[in-house]
Design an enzyme around this catalytic site. Structure first.
Site, PDB file in Angstrom:
ATOM      1  CG  ASN A  10      -6.181  70.641  80.052  1.00 10.39           C
ATOM      2  OD1 ASN A  10      -7.233  71.231  80.292  1.00 10.39           O
ATOM      3  ND2 ASN A  10      -5.984  69.966  78.937  1.00 10.39           N
ATOM      4  CE  LYS A  17      -6.935  65.125  80.139  1.00  9.78           C
ATOM      5  NZ  LYS A  17      -7.214  65.431  78.757  1.00  9.78           N
ATOM      6  NE  ARG A  93      -7.296  73.150  76.375  1.00 11.02           N
ATOM      7  CZ  ARG A  93      -8.304  72.293  76.244  1.00 11.02           C
ATOM      8  NH1 ARG A  93      -8.497  71.371  77.145  1.00 11.02           N
ATOM      9  NH2 ARG A  93      -9.109  72.371  75.223  1.00 11.02           N
ATOM     10  CG  HIS A 182      -9.277  71.479  69.361  1.00  9.50           C
ATOM     11  ND1 HIS A 182     -10.174  70.847  68.517  1.00  9.50           N
ATOM     12  CD2 HIS A 182      -9.458  70.919  70.577  1.00  9.50           C
ATOM     13  CE1 HIS A 182     -10.866  69.957  69.197  1.00  9.50           C
ATOM     14  NE2 HIS A 182     -10.466  69.984  70.458  1.00  9.50           N
ATOM     15  CG  LEU A 211      -9.693  64.226  62.717  1.00 10.54           C
ATOM     16  CD1 LEU A 211      -9.707  63.137  61.649  1.00 10.54           C
ATOM     17  CD2 LEU A 211     -10.844  65.207  62.508  1.00 10.54           C
ATOM     18  CG  ASN A 213     -14.013  61.873  72.819  1.00  7.70           C
ATOM     19  OD1 ASN A 213     -14.921  61.428  72.105  1.00  7.70           O
ATOM     20  ND2 ASN A 213     -13.590  61.267  73.911  1.00  7.70           N
ATOM     21  NE  ARG A 243     -17.890  68.719  72.127  1.00  9.85           N
ATOM     22  CZ  ARG A 243     -16.639  69.170  72.181  1.00  9.85           C
ATOM     23  NH1 ARG A 243     -16.206  70.060  71.316  1.00  9.85           N
ATOM     24  NH2 ARG A 243     -15.818  68.719  73.096  1.00  9.85           N
ATOM     25  CG  MET A 285     -12.457  55.907  64.571  1.00  6.44           C
ATOM     26  SD  MET A 285     -14.070  56.010  63.716  1.00  6.44           S
ATOM     27  CE  MET A 285     -14.320  57.777  63.568  1.00  6.44           C
ATOM     28  CD  GLU A 335      -1.721  62.122  67.673  1.00 11.66           C
ATOM     29  OE1 GLU A 335      -1.310  61.268  68.486  1.00 11.66           O
ATOM     30  OE2 GLU A 335      -1.925  63.305  67.969  1.00 11.66           O
ATOM     31  CD  GLU A 386      -4.341  70.084  72.790  1.00 12.99           C
ATOM     32  OE1 GLU A 386      -4.509  68.873  73.021  1.00 12.99           O
ATOM     33  OE2 GLU A 386      -5.264  70.896  72.730  1.00 12.99           O
TER      34      GLU A 386
END
Ligand code: ADP
Length: 400
Positions: A10, A17, A93, A182, A211, A213, A243, A285, A335, A386
């Site tokens: 990725n 990653k 990806r 996504h 949900l 970033n 965003r 968050m 999560e 993913e």
């Protein structure tokens, strides 16, 4: 033994990653991350999961080529190198597949050119993805390289959901339509949710709320995407970390005409300085919840704007689907943030939604229900994966 390992890459603008998976059982053999590529000190963090020590390298990797070579060296040290006959393929990806790529695709020169042609639609992402693919091809030219597109799962959206109501000729000339992102996560999570409910995916309608970033919602009927909140780019839809999500398009005109901002400045404002960060200076968050607990009104407002938008999408997608079997939360916030789940569902009893406070408070890595038994619509938490989904798609394509 036939080759069963898939390396998933990725590549971001300054990071890579990676995960090496064994597709006989979906287990991880190694995971890692290279960040700050192109800066004075890049960092490679590598974790073999087959028993070896975790390792870190701090050195200057000038580009993705050097970074991937270092990753290959680390894998080699664990006996998991790229030249291993057990390696079946590399899965990449790729963020934007445009209208052309709706399935995982084995990379050829022509495919690579086509992904590059999509750069104007994803200027921040596709160039890094292309570099990652090129480098991996150079390292192992004989190995299948497979591109898995973030947009692909949404390609089933009906035309009435994919079209913006603007002049058709202009839209067609500039490829302006809603693509959605996504997708690998929405595909994986909607299927896993059906398993959790113990029903065939074809029979189950779900609203997936990814949900992280970045954040997006999707309406999935029987495993097929019918609508999603991101559009031409990953800027549309929900309030995100940095965003804005949905806006009156005239806000952009106002910023240009009255605010005297350039296109690049507006791009930066809406992608990097908006959303939760724009509203309260913070995009994590956990920190927002901490500030709310201390009575911080700015953090409270940011949270309320975030939740209000989420509710609107739950309502909209309930209407799109007609019958909803589950609302499913996933990714970093979905999560982990029980207060977000609780607030998003609160007041939606008429839509059949309810949450069980005790179940919602449980922390776990497992897919789970957080709604009471009487609720007509299940509320679920499904950790997204993913990399596993990319590896599965690559494995299925290359083995076929
Ligand atoms: P990305 O979009 O970068 O893949 P993730 O899905 O990893 O993002 O989500 C990252 C976000 O998840 C963080 O910015 C943070 O807001 C949120 N998050 C992570 N852990 C928690 C937690 N325990 N409570 C609340 N929010 C969390």
């Amino acid at each position: 033994m036939s080759a069963s390992r898939v390396l998933v890459l990725n590549s971001g603008s300054s990071s890579v990653k990676y995960q090496l998976l064994d597709m006989r059982d979906g287990s991880r053999l190694a995971v890692g991350l290279v960040e700050r590529i192109g800066e004075r000190t890049s960092r490679l963090a590598h974790a073999p999961l087959t028993g070896g020590e975790k390792r870190e390298r701090l050195e200057a990797f000038a580009d993705h080529g050097e970074a991937l070579k270092a990753v290959a060296e680390e894998l080699d040290r664990d006996g998991l190198g790229l030249d291993s006959p057990d390696l079946l393929a590399v899965g990449h990806r790729v963020v934007h597949g445009g209208t052309r790529f709706t399935e995982p695709t084995v990379v050829t020169d022509e495919v690579l050119d086509a992904i590059e042609e999509l750069v104007p639609l994803a200027p921040l992402h596709n160039p890094a993805n292309v570099t990652g693919i090129r480098t991996a091809r150079e390292l192992r030219p004989d190995l299948p390289q497979v591109a898995v597109f973030d947009t692909a799962f949404h390609s089933t959206m009906p035309e009435h959901a994919a079209r913006y109501a603007i002049d058709k000729a202009t839209a067609d000339a500039l490829d302006i339509r809603r693509y959605g992102f996504h997708g690998t996560s929405h595909a994986y999570v909607s299927r896993t949710a059906a398993e959790l409910l113990g029903r065939p995916v074809e029979d189950v309608n779900v609203i997936v709320l990814h949900l992280g970033n970045g954040a997006s919602a999707s309406a999935v009927r029987g495993g097929v995407c019918e609508d999603t909140s991101m559009g031409l780019t990953p800027l549309e839809g929900l309030v995100m970390g940095t965003r804005s999500g949905d806006l009156d398009p005239a806000v952009l005109l106002h910023l240009a005409r009255v605010g005297r901002k350039s296109a690049d400045q507006i791009d930066e404002l809406l992608n990097k300085k908006s959303g939760l960060v724009g509203l309260c200076g913070e995009n994590d968050m956990r920190e927002i919840r901490r500030r709310i607990d201390e009575g911080d009104a700015e953090a409270q407002l940011a949270f309320d704007v975030y939740i209000h938008r989420l509710k609107k999408y739950i309502g909209a997608y309930s209407a799109v689907l007609g019958r909803v079997d589950a609302v499913v939360f996933t990714a970093g916030v979905g999560e982990n943030a029980a207060p977000v789940r609780e607030a998003a569902v609160r007041g939606l009893e008429e839509l059949g939604l309810a949450i069980d406070a005790d179940l919602n408070a449980v922390r776990s890595d497992a897919p789970r229900l957080v709604s009471p038994e009487y609720a007509r619509v299940a509320v679920a938490v499904v950790p997204t994966d993913e990399e596993l989904e990319i590896a599965r798609q690559v494995h299925a394509l290359v083995r076929a």
